[in-house]
Write a protein that holds these residues in place. Structure first.
Motif, PDB file in Angstrom:
ATOM      1  N   GLY A  82     -56.906  21.538 -71.105  1.00  0.00           N
ATOM      2  CA  GLY A  82     -56.385  21.940 -72.401  1.00  0.00           C
ATOM      3  C   GLY A  82     -55.163  21.530 -72.362  1.00  0.00           C
ATOM      4  O   GLY A  82     -53.928  21.883 -71.678  1.00  0.00           O
ATOM      5  N   LEU A  83     -55.099  22.261 -73.450  1.00  0.00           N
ATOM      6  CA  LEU A  83     -53.257  22.487 -74.118  1.00  0.00           C
ATOM      7  C   LEU A  83     -52.721  23.613 -74.037  1.00  0.00           C
ATOM      8  O   LEU A  83     -54.105  24.631 -74.912  1.00  0.00           O
ATOM      9  CB  LEU A  83     -53.206  21.442 -75.703  1.00  0.00           C
ATOM     10  CG  LEU A  83     -51.970  22.043 -76.101  1.00  0.00           C
ATOM     11  CD1 LEU A  83     -50.277  21.267 -75.675  1.00  0.00           C
ATOM     12  CD2 LEU A  83     -52.014  20.808 -78.187  1.00  0.00           C
TER      13      LEU A  83
ATOM     14  N   GLN B 140     -49.522  27.022 -74.722  1.00  0.00           N
ATOM     15  CA  GLN B 140     -48.440  27.339 -74.597  1.00  0.00           C
ATOM     16  C   GLN B 140     -48.052  27.481 -73.561  1.00  0.00           C
ATOM     17  O   GLN B 140     -48.501  28.712 -72.933  1.00  0.00           O
ATOM     18  CB  GLN B 140     -48.078  28.042 -75.865  1.00  0.00           C
ATOM     19  CG  GLN B 140     -48.829  27.383 -77.356  1.00  0.00           C
ATOM     20  CD  GLN B 140     -48.496  28.290 -78.641  1.00  0.00           C
ATOM     21  OE1 GLN B 140     -48.105  29.620 -78.067  1.00  0.00           O
ATOM     22  NE2 GLN B 140     -48.177  28.235 -79.567  1.00  0.00           N
TER      23      GLN B 140
ATOM     24  N   THR C 193     -47.330  20.848 -66.849  1.00  0.00           N
ATOM     25  CA  THR C 193     -48.465  20.023 -67.767  1.00  0.00           C
ATOM     26  C   THR C 193     -48.565  18.767 -66.222  1.00  0.00           C
ATOM     27  O   THR C 193     -47.387  18.092 -65.170  1.00  0.00           O
ATOM     28  CB  THR C 193     -47.458  18.866 -67.789  1.00  0.00           C
ATOM     29  OG1 THR C 193     -47.102  19.712 -69.420  1.00  0.00           O
ATOM     30  CG2 THR C 193     -48.366  17.663 -68.883  1.00  0.00           C
TER      31      THR C 193
ATOM     32  N   GLN D 288     -57.130  16.629 -67.350  1.00  0.00           N
ATOM     33  CA  GLN D 288     -55.638  17.517 -67.902  1.00  0.00           C
ATOM     34  C   GLN D 288     -55.356  18.435 -68.649  1.00  0.00           C
ATOM     35  O   GLN D 288     -55.963  19.278 -69.097  1.00  0.00           O
ATOM     36  CB  GLN D 288     -55.053  16.471 -69.316  1.00  0.00           C
ATOM     37  CG  GLN D 288     -53.885  16.525 -69.348  1.00  0.00           C
ATOM     38  CD  GLN D 288     -52.820  15.909 -69.416  1.00  0.00           C
ATOM     39  OE1 GLN D 288     -53.292  14.796 -68.743  1.00  0.00           O
ATOM     40  NE2 GLN D 288     -51.468  16.393 -68.863  1.00  0.00           N
TER      41      GLN D 288
ATOM     42  N   THR E  70     -52.129  20.420 -70.527  1.00  0.00           N
ATOM     43  CA  THR E  70     -50.024  20.233 -71.145  1.00  0.00           C
ATOM     44  C   THR E  70     -50.326  21.360 -70.983  1.00  0.00           C
ATOM     45  O   THR E  70     -51.337  22.071 -71.769  1.00  0.00           O
ATOM     46  CB  THR E  70     -50.890  19.192 -72.295  1.00  0.00           C
ATOM     47  OG1 THR E  70     -51.257  17.633 -71.810  1.00  0.00           O
ATOM     48  CG2 THR E  70     -49.834  18.924 -72.884  1.00  0.00           C
ATOM     49  N   VAL E  71     -48.947  21.949 -70.901  1.00  0.00           N
ATOM     50  CA  VAL E  71     -48.095  22.866 -71.340  1.00  0.00           C
ATOM     51  C   VAL E  71     -47.039  22.262 -72.428  1.00  0.00           C
ATOM     52  O   VAL E  71     -46.096  21.872 -72.026  1.00  0.00           O
ATOM     53  CB  VAL E  71     -47.814  23.492 -70.629  1.00  0.00           C
ATOM     54  CG1 VAL E  71     -47.370  24.673 -70.802  1.00  0.00           C
ATOM     55  CG2 VAL E  71     -49.126  23.766 -69.102  1.00  0.00           C
ATOM     56  N   SER E  72     -47.428  22.917 -74.159  1.00  0.00           N
ATOM     57  CA  SER E  72     -46.239  22.353 -74.734  1.00  0.00           C
ATOM     58  C   SER E  72     -46.613  22.736 -75.661  1.00  0.00           C
ATOM     59  O   SER E  72     -47.188  23.871 -76.017  1.00  0.00           O
ATOM     60  CB  SER E  72     -46.412  21.194 -74.827  1.00  0.00           C
ATOM     61  OG  SER E  72     -46.115  20.629 -76.045  1.00  0.00           O
ATOM     62  N   SER E  73     -45.207  23.651 -76.587  1.00  0.00           N
ATOM     63  CA  SER E  73     -45.508  24.202 -77.723  1.00  0.00           C
ATOM     64  C   SER E  73     -45.326  23.477 -79.273  1.00  0.00           C
ATOM     65  O   SER E  73     -45.928  24.344 -79.848  1.00  0.00           O
ATOM     66  CB  SER E  73     -43.924  25.296 -78.012  1.00  0.00           C
ATOM     67  OG  SER E  73     -43.310  24.772 -77.743  1.00  0.00           O
TER      68      SER E  73
END
Length: 127
Positions: free
Chosen positions: A10-11, A13, A90, A122, A124-127
């Motif tokens: 998942g997504l 932070q 990611t 998947q 995803t590491v994102s702010s």
């Protein structure tokens, strides 16, 4: 025939945590060596972590101290707990199984040595 199925991506932070699960079926799970690999866009698949049937573990330098790997033989499941996640984590994460088992520890790091793979999940590491 061995079947491997990952879940839990998942997504998240930066600095967050995520736990991936992998269920392997088709034989005696308690005898499997299990591994996690990842592949980022435009890059080769790389080793992340592995756990032997006897619960010995190995980690890539890039994740050591942040990721842990464990197994629950009663559930035929291996887990990858990912903490302190970074944007460079990611990737699509793949689970691999060595059911015989035949791989010695030094071979764990080579993706082409593992015979059975999941479809990937998947992260995803994102702010």
């Amino acid at each position: 025939q061995v079947t491997v199925v990952e879940s839990g991506g998942g997504l998240v932070q930066p600095g967050g945590s995520l736990r991936l699960s992998c269920v392997a079926s088709g034989g005696t799970f308690s005898r499997y060596n299990m591994g996690w690999f990842r592949q980022a866009p435009g890059k080769e698949r790389e080793f992340v972590a592995a756990i032997s049937w006897s619960r010995g573990t190995a980690f890539a330098d890039s994740v050591r101290g942040r990721f842990t790997i464990s197994r629950d033989n009663a559930k035929s499941t291996v887990y990858l707990q990912m903490n302190s996640l970074k944007p460079e984590d990611t990737a699509v994460y793949y689970c691999a199984a060595d059911p015989a088992p035949v791989l010695i520890r030094s071979a764990w790091y080579e993706s082409d040595r593992w015979d059975y793979w999941g479809q990937g999940t998947q992260v995803t590491v994102s702010s």
